[in-house]
Design a protein around this motif. Structure first.
Motif, PDB file in Angstrom:
ATOM      1  N   PRO A  50       6.673 -12.298  -3.623  1.00 13.73           N
ATOM      2  CA  PRO A  50       6.612 -13.281  -4.716  1.00 13.73           C
ATOM      3  C   PRO A  50       5.194 -13.819  -4.975  1.00 13.73           C
ATOM      4  CG  PRO A  50       8.509 -13.737  -3.330  1.00 13.73           C
ATOM      5  CD  PRO A  50       7.705 -12.670  -2.646  1.00 13.73           C
ATOM      6  N   LEU A  51       4.443 -14.121  -3.928  1.00 12.06           N
ATOM      7  CA  LEU A  51       3.084 -14.611  -4.133  1.00 12.06           C
ATOM      8  C   LEU A  51       2.147 -13.490  -4.588  1.00 12.06           C
ATOM      9  CD1 LEU A  51       2.602 -17.242  -1.313  1.00 12.06           C
ATOM     10  CD2 LEU A  51       2.812 -17.619  -3.749  1.00 12.06           C
ATOM     11  N   CYS A  52       2.383 -12.275  -4.128  1.00 13.96           N
ATOM     12  CA  CYS A  52       1.594 -11.136  -4.596  1.00 13.96           C
ATOM     13  C   CYS A  52       1.832 -10.925  -6.093  1.00 13.96           C
ATOM     14  CB  CYS A  52       1.964  -9.873  -3.816  1.00 13.96           C
ATOM     15  SG  CYS A  52       1.093  -8.400  -4.373  1.00 13.96           S
ATOM     16  N   PHE A  53       3.080 -11.003  -6.514  1.00 13.65           N
ATOM     17  CA  PHE A  53       3.409 -10.864  -7.933  1.00 13.65           C
ATOM     18  C   PHE A  53       2.779 -11.998  -8.736  1.00 13.65           C
ATOM     19  CE2 PHE A  53       6.264 -11.345 -11.615  1.00 13.65           C
ATOM     20  CZ  PHE A  53       6.131 -10.069 -12.149  1.00 13.65           C
ATOM     21  N   GLY A  54       2.843 -13.212  -8.199  1.00  9.54           N
ATOM     22  CA  GLY A  54       2.206 -14.356  -8.848  1.00  9.54           C
ATOM     23  C   GLY A  54       0.708 -14.163  -8.987  1.00  9.54           C
ATOM     24  N   LYS A  55       0.070 -13.592  -7.985  1.00 12.81           N
ATOM     25  CA  LYS A  55      -1.367 -13.317  -8.030  1.00 12.81           C
ATOM     26  C   LYS A  55      -1.685 -12.316  -9.131  1.00 12.81           C
ATOM     27  CE  LYS A  55      -5.630 -12.941  -6.119  1.00 12.81           C
ATOM     28  NZ  LYS A  55      -6.435 -12.549  -7.254  1.00 12.81           N
ATOM     29  N   CYS A 103      -1.526 -13.776   0.883  1.00 14.35           N
ATOM     30  CA  CYS A 103      -0.248 -13.080   0.726  1.00 14.35           C
ATOM     31  C   CYS A 103      -0.408 -11.794  -0.082  1.00 14.35           C
ATOM     32  CB  CYS A 103       0.785 -13.996   0.090  1.00 14.35           C
ATOM     33  SG  CYS A 103       1.319 -15.306   1.205  1.00 14.35           S
ATOM     34  N   ASN A 104      -1.321 -11.798  -1.046  1.00 17.43           N
ATOM     35  CA  ASN A 104      -1.597 -10.591  -1.816  1.00 17.43           C
ATOM     36  C   ASN A 104      -2.136  -9.494  -0.901  1.00 17.43           C
ATOM     37  OD1 ASN A 104      -1.915  -9.199  -4.430  1.00 17.43           O
ATOM     38  ND2 ASN A 104      -4.093  -9.345  -3.962  1.00 17.43           N
ATOM     39  N   GLU A 105      -3.125  -9.835  -0.095  1.00 23.21           N
ATOM     40  CA  GLU A 105      -3.716  -8.846   0.814  1.00 23.21           C
ATOM     41  C   GLU A 105      -2.715  -8.398   1.877  1.00 23.21           C
ATOM     42  OE1 GLU A 105      -6.631  -7.369   0.331  1.00 23.21           O
ATOM     43  OE2 GLU A 105      -6.858  -8.601  -1.470  1.00 23.21           O
ATOM     44  N   LEU A 106      -1.956  -9.349   2.417  1.00 22.40           N
ATOM     45  CA  LEU A 106      -0.966  -9.009   3.441  1.00 22.40           C
ATOM     46  C   LEU A 106       0.110  -8.088   2.887  1.00 22.40           C
ATOM     47  CD1 LEU A 106      -0.175  -9.407   6.371  1.00 22.40           C
ATOM     48  CD2 LEU A 106       1.096 -11.458   5.680  1.00 22.40           C
ATOM     49  N   PHE A 107       0.500  -8.287   1.630  1.00 22.88           N
ATOM     50  CA  PHE A 107       1.481  -7.402   1.003  1.00 22.88           C
ATOM     51  C   PHE A 107       0.966  -5.967   0.978  1.00 22.88           C
ATOM     52  CE2 PHE A 107       3.080  -5.232  -2.789  1.00 22.88           C
ATOM     53  CZ  PHE A 107       4.450  -5.255  -2.529  1.00 22.88           C
ATOM     54  N   VAL A 159      -3.813 -11.373 -14.763  1.00 23.76           N
ATOM     55  CA  VAL A 159      -3.625 -11.076 -16.186  1.00 23.76           C
ATOM     56  C   VAL A 159      -4.035 -12.280 -17.032  1.00 23.76           C
ATOM     57  CG1 VAL A 159      -1.889 -10.584 -17.965  1.00 23.76           C
ATOM     58  CG2 VAL A 159      -1.856  -9.327 -15.806  1.00 23.76           C
ATOM     59  N   VAL A 160      -3.617 -13.482 -16.616  1.00 21.84           N
ATOM     60  CA  VAL A 160      -3.985 -14.702 -17.346  1.00 21.84           C
ATOM     61  C   VAL A 160      -5.500 -14.867 -17.354  1.00 21.84           C
ATOM     62  CG1 VAL A 160      -3.862 -17.232 -17.293  1.00 21.84           C
ATOM     63  CG2 VAL A 160      -1.792 -15.882 -16.957  1.00 21.84           C
ATOM     64  N   GLN A 161      -6.135 -14.638 -16.227  1.00 22.48           N
ATOM     65  CA  GLN A 161      -7.592 -14.777 -16.117  1.00 22.48           C
ATOM     66  C   GLN A 161      -8.300 -13.786 -17.047  1.00 22.48           C
ATOM     67  OE1 GLN A 161      -9.160 -13.815 -12.245  1.00 22.48           O
ATOM     68  NE2 GLN A 161     -10.783 -15.323 -12.473  1.00 22.48           N
ATOM     69  N   ALA A 218      19.847  -4.755   6.757  1.00 23.13           N
ATOM     70  CA  ALA A 218      19.118  -5.625   7.682  1.00 23.13           C
ATOM     71  C   ALA A 218      18.850  -4.934   9.011  1.00 23.13           C
ATOM     72  CB  ALA A 218      19.896  -6.915   7.920  1.00 23.13           C
ATOM     73  N   MET A 219      19.733  -4.064   9.432  1.00 25.19           N
ATOM     74  CA  MET A 219      19.553  -3.369  10.707  1.00 25.19           C
ATOM     75  C   MET A 219      18.547  -2.214  10.605  1.00 25.19           C
ATOM     76  SD  MET A 219      21.421  -4.999  12.800  1.00 25.19           S
ATOM     77  CE  MET A 219      22.012  -4.097  14.198  1.00 25.19           C
ATOM     78  N   SER A 220      18.223  -1.781   9.384  1.00 24.69           N
ATOM     79  CA  SER A 220      17.299  -0.648   9.255  1.00 24.69           C
ATOM     80  C   SER A 220      15.918  -1.052   8.750  1.00 24.69           C
ATOM     81  CB  SER A 220      17.895   0.394   8.306  1.00 24.69           C
ATOM     82  OG  SER A 220      18.026  -0.150   7.014  1.00 24.69           O
ATOM     83  N   ILE A 221      15.701  -2.313   8.444  1.00 27.78           N
ATOM     84  CA  ILE A 221      14.418  -2.757   7.900  1.00 27.78           C
ATOM     85  C   ILE A 221      13.367  -2.849   9.013  1.00 27.78           C
ATOM     86  CG2 ILE A 221      14.807  -5.244   8.118  1.00 27.78           C
ATOM     87  CD1 ILE A 221      13.653  -5.494   5.261  1.00 27.78           C
ATOM     88  N   THR A 222      12.117  -2.514   8.669  1.00 27.20           N
ATOM     89  CA  THR A 222      11.015  -2.579   9.641  1.00 27.20           C
ATOM     90  C   THR A 222      10.231  -3.878   9.444  1.00 27.20           C
ATOM     91  OG1 THR A 222       9.466  -1.457   8.172  1.00 27.20           O
ATOM     92  CG2 THR A 222      10.795  -0.059   9.636  1.00 27.20           C
ATOM     93  N   TRP A 223       9.369  -4.193  10.405  1.00 29.81           N
ATOM     94  CA  TRP A 223       8.544  -5.398  10.298  1.00 29.81           C
ATOM     95  C   TRP A 223       7.661  -5.389   9.051  1.00 29.81           C
ATOM     96  CZ3 TRP A 223       9.698  -9.761  12.390  1.00 29.81           C
ATOM     97  CH2 TRP A 223      10.336  -9.813  13.621  1.00 29.81           C
ATOM     98  N   PRO A 224       6.943  -4.299   8.742  1.00 30.91           N
ATOM     99  CA  PRO A 224       6.130  -4.307   7.522  1.00 30.91           C
ATOM    100  C   PRO A 224       6.968  -4.504   6.251  1.00 30.91           C
ATOM    101  CG  PRO A 224       5.429  -2.522   8.931  1.00 30.91           C
ATOM    102  CD  PRO A 224       6.673  -3.090   9.540  1.00 30.91           C
ATOM    103  N   GLN A 225       8.169  -3.940   6.222  1.00 32.06           N
ATOM    104  CA  GLN A 225       9.034  -4.123   5.060  1.00 32.06           C
ATOM    105  C   GLN A 225       9.464  -5.576   4.921  1.00 32.06           C
ATOM    106  OE1 GLN A 225      12.074  -1.268   5.978  1.00 32.06           O
ATOM    107  NE2 GLN A 225      11.056   0.373   4.846  1.00 32.06           N
ATOM    108  N   LEU A 226       9.841  -6.205   6.024  1.00 29.23           N
ATOM    109  CA  LEU A 226      10.275  -7.600   5.986  1.00 29.23           C
ATOM    110  C   LEU A 226       9.129  -8.523   5.568  1.00 29.23           C
ATOM    111  CD1 LEU A 226      12.420  -9.778   6.546  1.00 29.23           C
ATOM    112  CD2 LEU A 226      11.578  -9.834   8.902  1.00 29.23           C
ATOM    113  N   ILE A 227       7.969  -8.344   6.164  1.00 31.52           N
ATOM    114  CA  ILE A 227       6.827  -9.194   5.833  1.00 31.52           C
ATOM    115  C   ILE A 227       6.380  -8.935   4.394  1.00 31.52           C
ATOM    116  CG2 ILE A 227       4.417  -9.698   6.407  1.00 31.52           C
ATOM    117  CD1 ILE A 227       5.213  -9.076   9.343  1.00 31.52           C
ATOM    118  N   GLY A 228       6.431  -7.676   3.968  1.00 29.08           N
ATOM    119  CA  GLY A 228       6.099  -7.347   2.581  1.00 29.08           C
ATOM    120  C   GLY A 228       7.057  -7.991   1.591  1.00 29.08           C
ATOM    121  N   LEU A 229       8.345  -7.971   1.909  1.00 29.51           N
ATOM    122  CA  LEU A 229       9.341  -8.618   1.038  1.00 29.51           C
ATOM    123  C   LEU A 229       9.104 -10.120   0.946  1.00 29.51           C
ATOM    124  CD1 LEU A 229      12.628  -6.767   2.020  1.00 29.51           C
ATOM    125  CD2 LEU A 229      11.523  -6.770  -0.218  1.00 29.51           C
TER     126      LEU A 229
END
Length: 126
Positions: A102-107, A44-48, A112-114, A87-98
């Motif tokens: 959360p998992l990208c932020f968690g990563k 999910c980090n890489e996909l973001f 930071v913890v590491q 919702a009518m103006s969002i693109t596929w990369p924006q939707l998948i990125g959104l």
């Protein structure tokens, strides 16, 4: 960050920075000891970041393909017209990125913890 992890491994005699016990950090323990968790966070980090890259070139909204029938037919469309417009103006990369954010932020929190835990171990041992 990598030099700190390597230094920590050398100082503690560990063969890998991924060998974490739950007493060092519970977050890192679950992250490294469950392969599905590790895969999902990294994927999910890489996909973001791929979605951020694609966002620069993809301008076609999803509404031109799928959403008009789905969004316009719901009761939410009449109650929240601003959300419908977004919702009518969002693109596929924006939707998948959104969806992956959360998992990208968690990563990033795990990074930071590491780094923090490795720095503490190196500073105590040296």
């Amino acid at each position: 960050m990598l030099p700190v992890l390597i230094s920590r491994s050398l100082v503690t005699g560990s063969t890998s920075h991924k060998k974490i016990t739950s007493d060092v950090s519970r977050i890192l323990y679950y992250y490294y000891n469950d392969k599905l968790t590790l895969f999902m966070f990294c994927f999910c980090n890489e996909l973001f970041f791929v979605c951020l890259y694609l966002n620069a070139s993809v301008r076609t909204p999803i509404s031109s393909t799928v959403l008009p029938r789905l969004v316009a037919s719901t009761a939410l469309a009449q109650q929240f017209p601003i959300l419908t417009k977004i919702a009518m103006s969002i693109t596929w990369p924006q939707l998948i990125g959104l969806l992956n954010f959360p998992l990208c932020f968690g990563k990033q929190i795990i990074n930071v913890v590491q780094f923090w835990k490795a720095s503490k171990i190196v500073s105590v041992q040296v």
